[in-house]
Design a protein around this motif. Structure first.
Motif: not given
Length: 138
Positions: A47-70
């Motif tokens: 994906t493209k790198a982004v940041r959010h202006k006003t929201v926060e998120e919770l993520w839950y991985v269902l399937d697959g393999v990847g990486e997240i940079w924060r």
């Protein structure tokens, strides 16, 4: 998205939209305090790198393999994304993610408050080279 507080929905076969980072988004129910979507990152996609202006998120991985940079307040980390992993995307954190596996990377995302509009995400410098055709955040 359903307007009823007693909403029920299923994940659609085709994406409803593309997120500003380029991931596929399928709408799920929402309430006043938050919204939920199914996010899919196809095999080999960054994906493209982004940041959010006003929201926060919770993520839950269902399937697959990847990486997240924060990156936030001088802290930077890369974490694996595998089925069963949950991660936080605090307000203003810079983030980018990618599918490093052989099947789609599927994630349920809860956004608080509900996602306001496509201009919520602002582009930030990429950690990895985004996949060709990934739209720039608006």
């Amino acid at each position: 998205m359903s307007g009823s507080p007693l909403a029920t929905s299923m994940i659609a076969a085709a994406p409803d939209t593309l997120a500003p980072d380029g991931s596929e988004i399928r709408f799920l129910p929402q309430l006043r305090g938050g919204s939920m979507v199914h996010c899919r990152v196809p095999v080999g996609t960054t994906t493209k790198a982004v940041r959010h202006k006003t929201v926060e998120e919770l993520w839950y991985v269902l399937d697959g393999v990847g990486e997240i940079w924060r990156r936030m307040d001088g802290e930077e980390k890369i974490d694996p994304l595998v089925a069963g992993t949950a991660v936080t995307i605090p307000l203003h954190v810079h983030f980018q993610f990618r599918n490093t596996g052989t099947v789609p990377l599927d994630i349920v995302i809860v956004t608080m408050p509900p996602w306001p509009s496509m201009d919520e995400a602002e582009p930030v410098p990429d950690r990895w080279t985004p996949s060709p055709g990934a739209p720039a955040a608006t």
